[in-house]
Design a protein around this motif. Structure first.
Motif, mmCIF file in Angstrom:
data_model
loop_
_atom_site.group_PDB
_atom_site.id
_atom_site.type_symbol
_atom_site.label_atom_id
_atom_site.label_comp_id
_atom_site.label_asym_id
_atom_site.label_seq_id
_atom_site.Cartn_x
_atom_site.Cartn_y
_atom_site.Cartn_z
ATOM 1 N N HIS A 227 34.362 39.270 44.798
ATOM 2 C CA HIS A 227 35.551 39.221 45.831
ATOM 3 C C HIS A 227 35.442 40.318 46.557
ATOM 4 O O HIS A 227 35.735 41.555 46.135
ATOM 5 N N PRO A 258 35.296 43.272 40.070
ATOM 6 C CA PRO A 258 34.807 43.497 41.410
ATOM 7 C C PRO A 258 33.881 44.781 41.112
ATOM 8 O O PRO A 258 34.198 45.694 40.453
ATOM 9 N N GLU A 260 31.558 45.776 44.271
ATOM 10 C CA GLU A 260 31.450 46.126 45.761
ATOM 11 C C GLU A 260 32.793 46.489 46.308
ATOM 12 O O GLU A 260 32.870 47.703 47.048
HETATM 13 C C1 LIG Z 1 29.097 39.022 35.965
HETATM 14 C C2 LIG Z 1 29.548 39.841 37.088
HETATM 15 N N1 LIG Z 1 30.464 40.594 37.198
HETATM 16 C C3 LIG Z 1 30.817 41.218 38.258
HETATM 17 C C4 LIG Z 1 29.839 41.528 39.241
HETATM 18 C C5 LIG Z 1 30.208 42.173 40.543
HETATM 19 O O1 LIG Z 1 29.945 41.624 41.728
HETATM 20 P P1 LIG Z 1 30.427 42.592 43.263
HETATM 21 O O2 LIG Z 1 29.744 43.973 43.029
HETATM 22 O O3 LIG Z 1 29.785 41.489 43.962
HETATM 23 O O4 LIG Z 1 31.611 42.275 43.357
HETATM 24 C C6 LIG Z 1 28.541 40.653 39.087
HETATM 25 C C7 LIG Z 1 27.650 40.907 40.277
HETATM 26 O O5 LIG Z 1 26.493 40.570 40.149
HETATM 27 C C8 LIG Z 1 28.220 39.961 38.113
HETATM 28 O O6 LIG Z 1 27.243 39.519 37.917
#
Ligand SMILES: Cc1ncc(COP(=O)(O)O)c(C=O)c1O
Length: 397
Positions: A227, A258, A260
């Motif tokens: 997100h 999240p 990012e």
């Molecule tokens: C299971 C899970 N949760 C959370 C995330 C975090 O995603 P982002 O950094 O895109 O918010 C990831 C990213 O690969 C994930 O695989």
């Protein structure tokens, strides 16, 4: 200030290569995430896989509910460095656990999410035994595959054909009938990557269509990460209303995890020009290797922004920027500048807090970037960590 193009510290104040996180930009992200948490009444975890700069955890813990980990080491980092600062729930998911993993995780995690009913059945008794011995509860979850892709790059799409991530609906019934959902309080999915709330809205619809009979049996549902909440233009109001409506419909608690969004546009990689060689075009060699310090540039791939640069041909002098390693593809991209770059110039790459420090490696024996924190109130850039030969050597034998 647009964190994508500006920095407020003196790049000459650090020894390069160095990753500099701007605490003020991090705080701005946290304020937005804290407002989502409050307005939607949901919990927000930091995905450690993305950002694990533990010196910032005391600050992060003021706005977030804990962390999600992908391994025993990340879970231990969360337990030791995040949890003591308050609100530290540790959730762990991995596509597969060994018995040694589970024995370790039972000392560090509050929630264990399984990728299959076979793993759930195998480890449920051990988790109950180890949690009981410590007089605490470890909640269990199961990851589902919503079988709903939102057009992400295939390598970042957990719902791509053949994906090993999450139990699909067709397998859910047969496996669940054998193993049961005893002790399972959480349903988890993750299918987004740098996406907006409309993608979440369609994903929720897919999950509700596929798992309507399972949702009411859960205490919580985790919407995963991806997100892009702190990106300018993200539809925060839609996210908040989706969470509120989901909670009302299913009577569950909602988690977001999240990575990012927590540290988006809050960090910079500062490098120094070592040489400018003439190829088909001028090629700047910097003291940062792309495969070692920004591997996502090659993996994803994408072209990172350099402060003060334009697209190739946009400004007076166009060049390619690459690193010192042996890899022909050790290249960040092509850029233009108002004037030719020279040996000793500093280059500042933006958005380098996320999936950067956690992914660095020492291929070619390349120096790892230092880690620094810029505090806008004082104007101080504090170098928190420098790496050296021993860090390279200690990974080998
Ligand atoms: C299971 C899970 N949760 C959370 C995330 C975090 O995603 P982002 O950094 O895109 O918010 C990831 C990213 O690969 C994930 O695989």
């Amino acid at each position: 200030m647009d964190g994508r193009t500006e920095f407020r510290f003196d790049p000459l104040a650090v020894q390069t290569p160095c990753c500099v996180v701007d605490e003020g930009l991090l705080k701005a992200n946290l304020e937005l995430l804290a407002s989502v948490r409050e307005r939607a009444g949901c919990k927000v975890l930091l995905a450690l896989k993305c950002f694990s700069m533990f010196s910032t955890f005391p600050l992060l813990a003021t706005a977030l509910d804990g962390v999600c980990a992908s391994s025993p080491h990340e879970a231990r980092l969360g337990r030791e460095e995040f949890a003591p600062h308050g609100g530290g729930e540790i959730h762990t998911f991995a596509a597969g656990y060994s018995e040694a993993d589970i024995r370790s995780l039972c000392h560090t995690s509050d929630h264990l999410v399984f990728n299959s009913f076979a793993q759930l059945a195998r480890f449920r008794p051990l988790v109950a035994e180890l949690a009981g011995a410590q007089g605490r509860t470890i909640e269990l979850g199961i990851r589902i595959n919503p079988e709903h892709s939102e057009g992400a790059v295939p390598v970042y799409d957990p719902c791509a054909p053949g994906s090993r991530l999450g139990v699909r609906r067709a397998q859910f019934d047969a496996q669940h009938n054998q193993v049961g959902l005893d002790g399972v309080t959480g349903l988890h999915w993750h299918n987004l990557c740098e996406q907006d709330a409309d993608c979440l809205e369609r994903t929720i619809a897919a999950v509700e269509a596929g798992f309507a009979d399972v949702l009411p049996r859960m205490r919580y549902v985790n919407f995963g990460g991806g997100h892009h909440i702190t990106r300018p233009g993200y539809d925060v109001d839609l996210l908040v209303s989706l969470i509120i409506r989901f909670k009302e419909r299913w009577g569950v608690e909602v988690y977001l995890e999240p990575g990012e969004a927590v540290a988006l546009n809050a960090g910079f990689l500062v490098t120094t020009v070592l040489d400018v060689v003439q190829a088909d075009l001028p090629v700047v060699i910097m003291d940062s290797a792309v495969p070692c310090h920004m591997p996502d540039v090659i993996e994803m791939p994408y072209r990172p922004h350099v402060v003060g640069s334009g697209e190739a041909g946009e400004k007076a002098w166009t060049c390619r920027i690459g690193g010192p390693s042996c890899l022909a593809g050790d290249v960040a991209g092509e850029y233009s500048f108002d004037a030719p770059l020279e040996t000793g110039d500093r280059l500042v790459f933006t958005d380098m807090a996320i999936y950067s420090m956690v992914k660095t490696n020492t291929f070619n024996g390349i120096q790892l970037p230092g880690i620094a924190l810029f505090t806008p109130q004082t104007g101080e850039v504090a170098t928190l960590r420098r790496f050296g030969y021993q860090d390279f050597r200690n990974r080998l034998s």
